[in-house]
Write a protein that holds these residues in place. Structure first.
Motif, PDB file in Angstrom:
ATOM      1  N   ASN A  26       0.683  -1.347  -0.055  1.00 15.17           N
ATOM      2  CA  ASN A  26      -0.045   0.016  -0.051  1.00 15.17           C
ATOM      3  C   ASN A  26       0.811   1.397   0.217  1.00 15.17           C
ATOM      4  O   ASN A  26       0.319   2.344  -0.327  1.00 15.17           O
ATOM      5  CB  ASN A  26      -0.799   0.084   1.339  1.00 15.17           C
ATOM      6  N   ALA A  27       2.172   1.001   0.268  1.00 18.50           N
ATOM      7  CA  ALA A  27       3.297   2.317   0.476  1.00 18.50           C
ATOM      8  C   ALA A  27       3.741   2.215  -0.659  1.00 18.50           C
ATOM      9  O   ALA A  27       4.603   3.239  -0.958  1.00 18.50           O
ATOM     10  CB  ALA A  27       3.878   2.338   1.560  1.00 18.50           C
ATOM     11  N   LEU A  28       3.764   1.438  -1.799  1.00 24.74           N
ATOM     12  CA  LEU A  28       4.453   1.353  -2.939  1.00 24.74           C
ATOM     13  C   LEU A  28       3.785   1.901  -4.137  1.00 24.74           C
ATOM     14  O   LEU A  28       2.632   2.196  -4.240  1.00 24.74           O
ATOM     15  CB  LEU A  28       5.088  -0.040  -3.254  1.00 24.74           C
ATOM     16  N   SER A  29       4.584   2.259  -5.177  1.00 27.11           N
ATOM     17  CA  SER A  29       3.970   2.909  -6.403  1.00 27.11           C
ATOM     18  C   SER A  29       3.234   1.807  -7.040  1.00 27.11           C
ATOM     19  O   SER A  29       3.244   0.600  -6.969  1.00 27.11           O
ATOM     20  CB  SER A  29       5.158   3.453  -7.240  1.00 27.11           C
ATOM     21  N   GLN A  46       1.250  -9.055  -2.035  1.00 30.35           N
ATOM     22  CA  GLN A  46       1.186  -8.043  -3.335  1.00 30.35           C
ATOM     23  C   GLN A  46      -0.044  -7.346  -3.475  1.00 30.35           C
ATOM     24  O   GLN A  46       0.123  -6.486  -4.429  1.00 30.35           O
ATOM     25  CB  GLN A  46       1.355  -8.874  -4.650  1.00 30.35           C
ATOM     26  N   GLN A  47      -0.940  -7.454  -2.709  1.00 31.64           N
ATOM     27  CA  GLN A  47      -2.356  -6.714  -2.759  1.00 31.64           C
ATOM     28  C   GLN A  47      -2.461  -5.455  -2.012  1.00 31.64           C
ATOM     29  O   GLN A  47      -1.591  -5.415  -1.275  1.00 31.64           O
ATOM     30  CB  GLN A  47      -3.451  -7.782  -2.329  1.00 31.64           C
ATOM     31  N   THR A  48      -3.052  -4.723  -2.591  1.00 31.47           N
ATOM     32  CA  THR A  48      -3.316  -3.393  -1.930  1.00 31.47           C
ATOM     33  C   THR A  48      -4.888  -3.066  -1.622  1.00 31.47           C
ATOM     34  O   THR A  48      -5.539  -3.914  -2.027  1.00 31.47           O
ATOM     35  CB  THR A  48      -3.018  -2.181  -2.884  1.00 31.47           C
ATOM     36  N   VAL A  49      -4.976  -2.326  -0.657  1.00 29.66           N
ATOM     37  CA  VAL A  49      -6.643  -2.080  -0.180  1.00 29.66           C
ATOM     38  C   VAL A  49      -7.228  -1.623  -1.463  1.00 29.66           C
ATOM     39  O   VAL A  49      -6.735  -0.559  -2.186  1.00 29.66           O
ATOM     40  CB  VAL A  49      -6.499  -1.158   1.055  1.00 29.66           C
ATOM     41  N   ASN A  50      -8.499  -2.015  -1.977  1.00 27.50           N
ATOM     42  CA  ASN A  50      -9.132  -1.269  -2.849  1.00 27.50           C
ATOM     43  C   ASN A  50      -9.871  -0.063  -2.340  1.00 27.50           C
ATOM     44  O   ASN A  50     -10.443   0.044  -1.344  1.00 27.50           O
ATOM     45  CB  ASN A  50     -10.285  -2.290  -3.296  1.00 27.50           C
ATOM     46  N   LEU A  51      -9.904   0.905  -3.252  1.00 22.47           N
ATOM     47  CA  LEU A  51     -10.399   2.168  -2.890  1.00 22.47           C
ATOM     48  C   LEU A  51     -12.065   2.230  -3.398  1.00 22.47           C
ATOM     49  O   LEU A  51     -12.268   1.924  -4.534  1.00 22.47           O
ATOM     50  CB  LEU A  51      -9.750   3.436  -3.568  1.00 22.47           C
ATOM     51  N   VAL A 404      -4.741  -6.847   7.005  1.00 19.66           N
ATOM     52  CA  VAL A 404      -6.045  -7.311   6.977  1.00 19.66           C
ATOM     53  C   VAL A 404      -6.949  -6.795   5.704  1.00 19.66           C
ATOM     54  O   VAL A 404      -7.462  -7.986   5.056  1.00 19.66           O
ATOM     55  CB  VAL A 404      -6.579  -7.558   8.232  1.00 19.66           C
ATOM     56  N   LEU A 405      -6.814  -5.830   5.802  1.00 14.76           N
ATOM     57  CA  LEU A 405      -7.904  -4.934   4.562  1.00 14.76           C
ATOM     58  C   LEU A 405      -7.310  -5.498   3.200  1.00 14.76           C
ATOM     59  O   LEU A 405      -8.182  -5.759   2.093  1.00 14.76           O
ATOM     60  CB  LEU A 405      -7.857  -3.523   4.471  1.00 14.76           C
ATOM     61  N   SER A 406      -5.878  -5.593   3.075  1.00 14.92           N
ATOM     62  CA  SER A 406      -5.234  -6.034   1.837  1.00 14.92           C
ATOM     63  C   SER A 406      -5.561  -7.543   1.480  1.00 14.92           C
ATOM     64  O   SER A 406      -5.773  -7.845   0.275  1.00 14.92           O
ATOM     65  CB  SER A 406      -3.768  -5.665   1.846  1.00 14.92           C
ATOM     66  N   ILE A 407      -5.358  -8.291   2.358  1.00 18.54           N
ATOM     67  CA  ILE A 407      -5.612  -9.688   2.405  1.00 18.54           C
ATOM     68  C   ILE A 407      -6.968  -9.966   2.016  1.00 18.54           C
ATOM     69  O   ILE A 407      -7.472 -10.909   0.965  1.00 18.54           O
ATOM     70  CB  ILE A 407      -5.286 -10.408   3.595  1.00 18.54           C
ATOM     71  N   LEU A 408      -8.055  -9.493   2.644  1.00 22.02           N
ATOM     72  CA  LEU A 408      -9.325  -9.637   2.140  1.00 22.02           C
ATOM     73  C   LEU A 408      -9.838  -8.821   1.146  1.00 22.02           C
ATOM     74  O   LEU A 408     -10.970  -9.120   0.590  1.00 22.02           O
ATOM     75  CB  LEU A 408     -10.292  -9.159   3.486  1.00 22.02           C
ATOM     76  N   GLN A 409      -9.114  -8.078   0.529  1.00 18.74           N
ATOM     77  CA  GLN A 409      -9.451  -7.285  -0.616  1.00 18.74           C
ATOM     78  C   GLN A 409     -10.676  -6.220  -0.454  1.00 18.74           C
ATOM     79  O   GLN A 409     -11.444  -6.328  -1.075  1.00 18.74           O
ATOM     80  CB  GLN A 409      -9.730  -8.154  -1.745  1.00 18.74           C
ATOM     81  N   ALA A 410     -10.832  -6.168   0.973  1.00 17.18           N
ATOM     82  CA  ALA A 410     -11.829  -5.349   1.187  1.00 17.18           C
ATOM     83  C   ALA A 410     -11.679  -3.904   0.435  1.00 17.18           C
ATOM     84  O   ALA A 410     -10.712  -3.345   0.082  1.00 17.18           O
ATOM     85  CB  ALA A 410     -11.851  -4.910   2.930  1.00 17.18           C
ATOM     86  N   THR A 411     -12.892  -3.034   0.456  1.00 18.03           N
ATOM     87  CA  THR A 411     -12.903  -1.796  -0.163  1.00 18.03           C
ATOM     88  C   THR A 411     -13.153  -0.755   0.690  1.00 18.03           C
ATOM     89  O   THR A 411     -14.047  -0.685   1.577  1.00 18.03           O
ATOM     90  CB  THR A 411     -14.158  -1.828  -1.129  1.00 18.03           C
TER      91      THR A 411
END
Length: 525
Positions: A26-29, A46-51, A404-411
């Motif tokens: 989440n802190a990377l480009s 490798q997953q980021t939080v969905n906006l 956790v938000l990234s792993i769950l792919q939460a929005t």
């Protein structure tokens, strides 16, 4: 003596390290994250939080499913069923038709009324049948109507989801609203017109034989059992504007198992393949009708009407017409997703620009940074070295939330950011309970180690009880709330769990390791 087992230390450190690793993307480009997703295994961080829509921008569509049309279509189909049932029993009737979601007809011989009643009853035992002086009225019960409408809504939501997923839109939000509405939010979609076109088509595909003689005669009504359908490219001058086709459907689109865009003689076409039953029917229809026109109709508009030159027994074929590459892709998508049971109408549309979303992200980030900074400074001033331990636990808590938000792919939505800001205060609250209990033990004359041990042990139940009540409230918000309320509840629930872990385990581990190394004679708190 304040003591923590070695396995608890390893477990705590392991969870913290994993949390930091999974929060790191989440802190990377964006380019770096794309490279990681392309080269690292699926389980790697490798997953980021969905906006969400309010942060990323996108489209908001409120759809209304015309569930009444399902009942109307069912009653129109029942007319044919009633006709067949009465003819099979050789029962005379007249004026058979439908209106106001009822099928009506009159007996030519009232003496056959009981036979007619039994014939219709055998067709569907739950139908409401009334007879007055040989005049029949057949309709569905209220329970049947409610069940069909509910089933139509469930099927519509599933097909809308398939169509949007097939279109390549990421992280869509599709929710049911009320009895006949669907809320669709599409983050990152700036122009919703293509999505509206995909959702607005019922996509009922039928293959029917053409009555060529009736098609040439445009002055008279079509013969019984047929209807005139317009051509998709009517008025183009390349062929007739309409054709008369049989009402009987030889093969329907619900028997398709695949449809893909393709090219044939440098023209865009759609290649399709039937299931076993569809392949059998398609083969029989083409085998018995070589030389006739075979109309391919989508939503009662004829896409093309090729001549059956030879039997097609393989269960596959192509649909040709005036397709562009994009329209062929869209038609294949619609056929793969399936036909809607009822038409859908867009009754509300909003577009959130990416600029507004960027402003929301900036404002939310600023609020988080300011809140986190003030809390950390306050804890540091009040508790000194132990404030440092609390701040480390607080930073770990934030990393765990994003992991956790990234792993769950939460929005993550704007209310979700509010939940994170609230969690910052709640996360340090548990440490305050622990530290104040340690101070109380020291004031009672306890030794430093005993005070620390009692502080952690005796405050644990209070921390769990306080956070459990908040967690119950968050779960209720998630269960009964909708849209952005759910986003707030999700981040709050995750924050409660991670804050309890960071306070009880992380702070405890840091303090235990400090006492083992320093063996303090007094507690700087």
């Amino acid at each position: 003596m304040l003591y923590i087992t070695r396995w608890k230390v390893y477990l705590t450190v392991g969870i913290c390290v994993l949390g930091l690793l999974y929060a790191l993307p989440n802190a990377l480009s964006a380019k770096t994250v794309e490279w990681m997703q392309a080269h690292l295994p699926a389980f790697a961080p490798q997953q980021t939080v969905n906006l969400g829509l309010d942060l990323r921008g996108g489209s908001h569509l409120l759809l209304e499913v015309q569930t009444d049309d399902v009942i109307t279509e069912r009653m129109q189909g029942m007319v044919d069923q009633v006709r067949s049932a009465l003819r099979e029993k050789k029962i005379g009737y007249k004026d058979l038709g439908t209106a106001n979601n009822e099928v009506y007809f009159k007996m030519t011989d009232n003496g056959q009324s009981n036979e007619a009643h039994d014939a219709i009853h055998e067709m569907d035992r739950e139908l409401d049948i009334s007879v007055t002086d040989g005049a029949f009225t057949v309709k569905m019960t209220e329970a049947q109507i409610a069940d069909r409408k509910r089933a139509a809504m469930d099927q519509s939501i599933e097909i809308v989801r398939r169509r949007i997923d097939e279109s390549g839109t990421r992280e869509p939000s599709i929710q049911r609203q009320g009895d006949n509405r669907i809320l669709v939010q599409l983050p990152g979609v700036g122009d919703p017109q293509r999505i509206k076109n995909l959702l607005g088509k019922t996509a009922k595909l039928t293959f029917r034989l053409v009555d060529e003689m009736a098609s040439a005669d445009t002055t008279n009504r079509p013969p019984p059992g047929t209807e005139r359908l317009p051509m998709v490219d009517e008025g183009s001058g390349r062929g007739p504007s309409s054709l008369v086709v049989q009402k009987r459907v030889m093969v329907s689109g619900d028997m398709l198992v695949d449809a893909q865009p393709s090219f044939q003689q440098a023209e865009a076409v759609v290649a399709f393949r039937f299931d076993n039953l569809g392949a059998k029917r398609f083969g029989e229809a083409t085998q018995k009708n070589v030389g006739r026109l075979f109309a391919i109709a989508l939503d009662n508009k004829i896409i093309s009407a090729p001549v059956i030159r030879e039997p097609i027994l393989g269960g596959s074929g192509v649909i040709s017409g005036s397709f562009t590459t994009q329209s062929a892709q869209d038609l294949a998508l619609l056929l793969r997703a399936g036909a809607l049971p009822a038409p859908i109408q867009v009754i509300e549309e909003r577009t959130v620009g990416p600029g507004l979303g960027a402003d929301s992200i900036k404002a939310g980030t600023t609020a988080c940074v300011i809140g986190l900074g003030l809390v950390m400074i306050s804890v540091l001033l009040f508790y000194g070295l132990f404030g440092v331990f609390a701040n480390i636990a607080l930073l770990v808590n934030m990393a765990l939330i994003f992991a956790v938000l990234s792993i769950l792919q939460a929005t993550l939505t704007l209310p979700g950011i509010a939940g994170i800001v609230l969690t910052i205060g709640m996360g340090v609250d548990a440490n305050v309970l622990i530290f104040e209990r340690i101070r109380e033990e020291l004031r009672l004359g306890r030794s430093p180690i005993v005070a620390l041990d009692s502080g952690f042990k005796n405050s644990r139940s209070s921390i769990i009880d306080a956070n459990m009540t908040t967690l119950i409230a968050a779960l209720l918000l998630f269960t009964f709330g909708s849209g952005t309320i759910k986003g707030f509840a999700v981040t709050l629930s995750i924050g409660i769990i991670t804050s309890v872990f960071s306070a009880i385990m992380v702070t405890h581990t840091l303090v235990a390791l400090w006492t083992q190394v320093k063996k303090p004679k007094s507690i700087p708190i």
